[in-house]
Scaffold this motif. Structure first.
Motif, PDB file in Angstrom:
ATOM      1  N   LEU A 319       0.840  -1.197   0.000  1.00  9.83           N
ATOM      2  CA  LEU A 319       0.000   0.000   0.000  1.00  9.83           C
ATOM      3  C   LEU A 319       0.874   1.246   0.000  1.00  9.83           C
ATOM      4  O   LEU A 319       1.997   1.234   0.503  1.00  9.83           O
ATOM      5  N   ASN A 320       0.317   2.302  -0.565  1.00 10.78           N
ATOM      6  CA  ASN A 320       0.938   3.622  -0.519  1.00 10.78           C
ATOM      7  C   ASN A 320      -0.202   4.595  -0.292  1.00 10.78           C
ATOM      8  O   ASN A 320      -0.832   5.071  -1.230  1.00 10.78           O
ATOM      9  N   LEU A 321      -0.504   4.837   0.991  1.00  6.87           N
ATOM     10  CA  LEU A 321      -1.753   5.505   1.368  1.00  6.87           C
ATOM     11  C   LEU A 321      -1.660   7.014   1.244  1.00  6.87           C
ATOM     12  O   LEU A 321      -0.636   7.622   1.564  1.00  6.87           O
ATOM     13  N   ALA A 322      -2.757   7.596   0.794  1.00 11.43           N
ATOM     14  CA  ALA A 322      -2.891   9.054   0.771  1.00 11.43           C
ATOM     15  C   ALA A 322      -4.346   9.390   1.037  1.00 11.43           C
ATOM     16  O   ALA A 322      -5.241   8.580   0.794  1.00 11.43           O
ATOM     17  N   VAL A 323      -4.575  10.597   1.549  1.00 11.61           N
ATOM     18  CA  VAL A 323      -5.930  11.106   1.725  1.00 11.61           C
ATOM     19  C   VAL A 323      -6.064  12.343   0.850  1.00 11.61           C
ATOM     20  O   VAL A 323      -5.263  13.281   0.961  1.00 11.61           O
ATOM     21  N   LEU A 324      -7.038  12.310  -0.060  1.00 11.81           N
ATOM     22  CA  LEU A 324      -7.218  13.395  -1.023  1.00 11.81           C
ATOM     23  C   LEU A 324      -8.479  14.178  -0.685  1.00 11.81           C
ATOM     24  O   LEU A 324      -9.519  13.592  -0.383  1.00 11.81           O
ATOM     25  N   PHE A 325      -8.371  15.511  -0.753  1.00 11.25           N
ATOM     26  CA  PHE A 325      -9.562  16.369  -0.750  1.00 11.25           C
ATOM     27  C   PHE A 325      -9.574  17.024  -2.135  1.00 11.25           C
ATOM     28  O   PHE A 325      -8.593  17.700  -2.498  1.00 11.25           O
ATOM     29  N   ASN A 326     -10.633  16.840  -2.893  1.00 12.50           N
ATOM     30  CA  ASN A 326     -10.659  17.392  -4.259  1.00 12.50           C
ATOM     31  C   ASN A 326      -9.376  17.067  -5.007  1.00 12.50           C
ATOM     32  O   ASN A 326      -8.764  17.926  -5.642  1.00 12.50           O
ATOM     33  N   VAL A 352       5.678  14.755  15.335  1.00 12.35           N
ATOM     34  CA  VAL A 352       4.735  14.302  14.308  1.00 12.35           C
ATOM     35  C   VAL A 352       5.413  14.514  12.955  1.00 12.35           C
ATOM     36  O   VAL A 352       5.909  15.600  12.662  1.00 12.35           O
ATOM     37  N   ASP A 353       5.439  13.464  12.151  1.00 16.58           N
ATOM     38  CA  ASP A 353       6.091  13.533  10.844  1.00 16.58           C
ATOM     39  C   ASP A 353       4.999  13.712   9.778  1.00 16.58           C
ATOM     40  O   ASP A 353       4.303  12.759   9.441  1.00 16.58           O
ATOM     41  N   TRP A 354       4.847  14.947   9.285  1.00 17.92           N
ATOM     42  CA  TRP A 354       3.746  15.239   8.343  1.00 17.92           C
ATOM     43  C   TRP A 354       4.155  14.837   6.933  1.00 17.92           C
ATOM     44  O   TRP A 354       5.166  15.300   6.420  1.00 17.92           O
ATOM     45  N   GLN A 355       3.357  13.951   6.328  1.00 17.30           N
ATOM     46  CA  GLN A 355       3.659  13.402   5.005  1.00 17.30           C
ATOM     47  C   GLN A 355       2.383  13.411   4.165  1.00 17.30           C
ATOM     48  O   GLN A 355       1.281  13.363   4.710  1.00 17.30           O
ATOM     49  N   THR A 356       2.557  13.399   2.848  1.00 13.03           N
ATOM     50  CA  THR A 356       1.367  13.335   1.982  1.00 13.03           C
ATOM     51  C   THR A 356       1.071  11.920   1.500  1.00 13.03           C
ATOM     52  O   THR A 356       0.030  11.677   0.886  1.00 13.03           O
ATOM     53  N   HIS A 357       1.978  11.000   1.727  1.00 17.38           N
ATOM     54  CA  HIS A 357       1.664   9.596   1.429  1.00 17.38           C
ATOM     55  C   HIS A 357       2.536   8.710   2.301  1.00 17.38           C
ATOM     56  O   HIS A 357       3.633   9.096   2.713  1.00 17.38           O
ATOM     57  N   LEU A 358       2.023   7.521   2.591  1.00 19.79           N
ATOM     58  CA  LEU A 358       2.695   6.618   3.517  1.00 19.79           C
ATOM     59  C   LEU A 358       2.758   5.229   2.896  1.00 19.79           C
ATOM     60  O   LEU A 358       1.734   4.591   2.665  1.00 19.79           O
ATOM     61  N   GLY A 359       3.962   4.749   2.617  1.00 19.94           N
ATOM     62  CA  GLY A 359       4.143   3.404   2.088  1.00 19.94           C
ATOM     63  C   GLY A 359       4.003   2.388   3.211  1.00 19.94           C
ATOM     64  O   GLY A 359       4.556   2.581   4.296  1.00 19.94           O
ATOM     65  N   VAL A 360       3.241   1.329   2.947  1.00 16.03           N
ATOM     66  CA  VAL A 360       3.000   0.321   3.982  1.00 16.03           C
ATOM     67  C   VAL A 360       3.154  -1.069   3.370  1.00 16.03           C
ATOM     68  O   VAL A 360       2.263  -1.557   2.673  1.00 16.03           O
ATOM     69  N   PRO A 361       4.283  -1.744   3.604  1.00 22.07           N
ATOM     70  CA  PRO A 361       4.420  -3.107   3.088  1.00 22.07           C
ATOM     71  C   PRO A 361       3.469  -4.067   3.803  1.00 22.07           C
ATOM     72  O   PRO A 361       2.957  -3.744   4.886  1.00 22.07           O
TER      73      PRO A 361
END
Ligand SMILES: [Cu+2]
Length: 605
Positions: A319-326, A352-361
């Motif tokens: 997974l490579n998670l992101a949360v999108l608004f518009n 807190v490490d602010w990121q726009t996407h998070l890789g999750v094996p």
């Protein structure tokens, strides 16, 4: 849209030749779906929160059953249920608490050879194991598709039967309930852990079928006050066989090269980020099926701040998670990886490490702060595509869940304390400051079982450099590595194959020191880490370097390290490590080792 990826011809067959050659062998003896106690929500449902089972007065006692049934689509599903009928409950304990978990196998009889993976050691097919009967669940015996056990992923509890052993523990249908009994160590970092079966050769089938659940060591708000008082959600993303394997990709997707599939019938990475995935995903069992990916639904209040505790319980999917608004990626406030707060070293405060996407094996966890969309807005939890390499599976871009906002959205059932006591200081110095006693080198590799036959089975290896590559032998207890409790070591893990692997070791966390030969500045711990694939173009194989932690007395014993893509693990990509007691016998006594094991469960069933 040809991405120019060099296709590994040896692994690949054209899709349509195979789609009709993969009948489902598992249905006949699985439980009848009409009696299925493990009903799953419909696509597009509001995501249910798993039921929380909390320890009381320092003890959590749970009775779980594991069930198996064939669904109408021809897949085999597995599920855990507690005595009240809750599926895959979340186990919540504090450091120091005692877990007593009785697991009853209700999976019915074993299936026959068609469902047996190719790489199973011949002895494992023999129900009597050369006459050696398994009497107490603690002697390796008839491990087959109907046997099961549990691994408590991430916890530093002893690798012994009735605690966190996967080498000797095998629970068969008809056995009386098998008791797991151990204490969460006092120094276990607070965060998201998980439980799943770990029978060599059958882990993939059971986990892919849904056998997994979360275990939370309480107190993350004590480690990082930034999450104090936040509502928390447990989101378990699983993979499963495709519900619509024959459907063409959605018309909204770009044109694609011909689809290719591997030996297991899974779509191979096509390098475009689109096309048929190897597996469907579900979130808290709400399926998000290919090709249209109708998202599950998360309800939030406008602008609400929540802690999302996300487990990738997939068998093979990255997974490579992101949360999108518009369509705009939002900042996600990462606070913990693999159950360990990022500030475990206490040197970086409420970080807190602010990121726009998070890789999750597969196997890994991320815990992060999400700020909900504003009133009138919507959001979308997605996974971006992961380039798993030319030999890897196709993990494309896809939606997972839509965030719908309303002022009366129900709060998640669990909320972190707003006024936490700070955690005590760690008992041991920070792992990054310890001096390793040695450096070892291991490598992942793959080869065809018949090099002349591109359709022959792929064999998966993890090898200590200098040793002869060998598939994991579940009947051998000869360790590949011997370490000493009380020490730390550095391990370099190379990938000599054309696909990603996810390195995992039981009983401990480690620290990532180098990635692709370059130091990383990560004062964090992990228990599962991605190892980049070999492009065949570089002078050296891609590698990572880890600081391994054998200081805790609970690591004494024999246990495993492996790739957490479970078809690789089942296919042999696993090794044994024995950690010997420190020379000073006084240092090896531990609270966990003294836990009494109920003799009624060891005296024969
Ligand atoms: Cu792997």
């Amino acid at each position: 849209m040809d991405a120019g990826i060099p296709l590994n011809k040896k692994r690949i067959l054209l899709a349509f030749a195979i789609l009709f050659l993969s009948p489902w062998h598992g249905s006949l003896r699985a439980q009848d779906e009409s009696k299925n106690a493990c009903q799953r929500p419909a696509a597009g449902s509001v995501i249910p929160e798993p039921t929380d089972l909390r320890s009381r007065d320092g003890v959590l006692k749970v009775d779980l059953t594991i069930h198996k049934y064939g669904d109408s689509n021809g897949s085999t599903r597995y599920c855990y249920m507690d005595a009240q009928g809750n599926a895959s409950p979340t186990l919540r304990l504090n450091p120091g608490d005692l877990l007593i978990l009785n697991l009853k196998n209700e999976m019915g009889e074993a299936e026959h050879s068609a469902a047996t993976p190719k790489h199973i050691h011949p002895q494992m097919r023999d129900p009597d194991m050369n006459g050696k009967k398994m009497m107490d669940g603690c002697t390796v015996g008839s491990m087959n598709s109907a046997s099961t056990n549990l691994h408590f992923h991430g916890l530093t509890v002893p690798p012994v039967c009735h605690q966190d052993d996967v080498l000797n523990t095998s629970i068969s249908p008809g056995d009386s309930p098998f008791e797991y009994r151990f204490r969460i160590p006092d120094n276990e970092p607070p965060g998201l852990y998980w439980y799943h079966p770990h029978i060599h050769g059958f882990s993939k089938a059971q986990v892919l079928g849904g056998a997994s659940g979360a275990l939370i060591v309480e107190g993350i708000e004590r480690a990082n006050k930034e999450v104090a008082g936040l509502p928390e959600r447990v989101l378990i993303i699983r993979d499963q066989d495709l519900l619509n394997p024959n459907a063409p990709p959605s018309k909204s997707e770009p044109r694609l090269p011909p689809m290719l599939i591997d030996h297991d019938g899974d779509a191979v990475n096509n390098g475009t980020g689109f096309g048929r995935p190897a597996k469907d995903l579900s979130i808290n069992f709400v399926p998000v099926p290919y090709p249209d990916y109708p998202p599950a639904v998360i309800k939030m209040r406008p602008g609400e701040r929540q802690l999302w505790r996300v487990l990738n319980a997939s068998a093979i999917t990255y997974l490579n998670l992101a949360v999108l608004f518009n369509r705009v990626p939002q900042q996600l406030g990462l606070v913990a990886l693999d159950g360990v707060p990022l500030n475990e070293n206490r040197a970086i405060g409420d970080f807190v490490d602010w990121q726009t996407h998070l890789g999750v094996p597969p196997g890994a966890r991320v815990e992060f702060i999400v700020n909900g969309p504003p009133q009138g807005g919507t959001g979308l939890l997605v996974t971006r595509s992961v380039d798993t390499g030319p030999g890897g599976e196709n993990d494309p871009n896809r939606a997972i869940a839509a965030i719908s906002v309303s002022a009366d959205a129900p709060e998640p059932p669990s909320k972190l304390s707003a006024t936490p006591d700070p955690l005590p200081a760690p008992a041991l110095p920070w792992l990054g400051n310890e001096i390793p006693v040695q450096t070892r080198r291991l490598y992942f590799s793959e080869k065809l079982s018949d090099p002349k036959n591109p359709n022959s089975a792929m064999e998966f290896y993890i090898t200590v450099d200098g040793q002869t590559p060998a598939l994991f032998d579940p009947h051998s207890r000869a360790p590949n590595i011997v370490a000493k409790q009380g020490t730390v070591e550095d391990w370099i893990i190379e990938n000599r194959s054309s696909e990603l692997h996810a390195f995992h070791i039981h009983q401990m966390h480690f620290m990532l020191l180098d990635y692709l030969g370059k130091p990383v500045n990560e004062p964090y711990l992990r228990d599962t880490v991605n190892v980049p694939y070999d492009t065949g173009k570089a002078l050296v194989y891609p590698s990572i370097k880890l600081r391994m932690d054998f200081r805790d007395p609970n690591t004494v014993g024999t246990f495993v390290y492996h790739c957490h893509l479970l078809e690789h693990e089942d296919g042999g990509m696993m090794g044994l490590i024995r950690v010997d007691a420190a020379d000073d016998a006084n240092t090896i006594s531990s609270r966990n080792r003294a836990v009494h094991v109920n003799p009624s469960h060891t005296a024969g069933n």
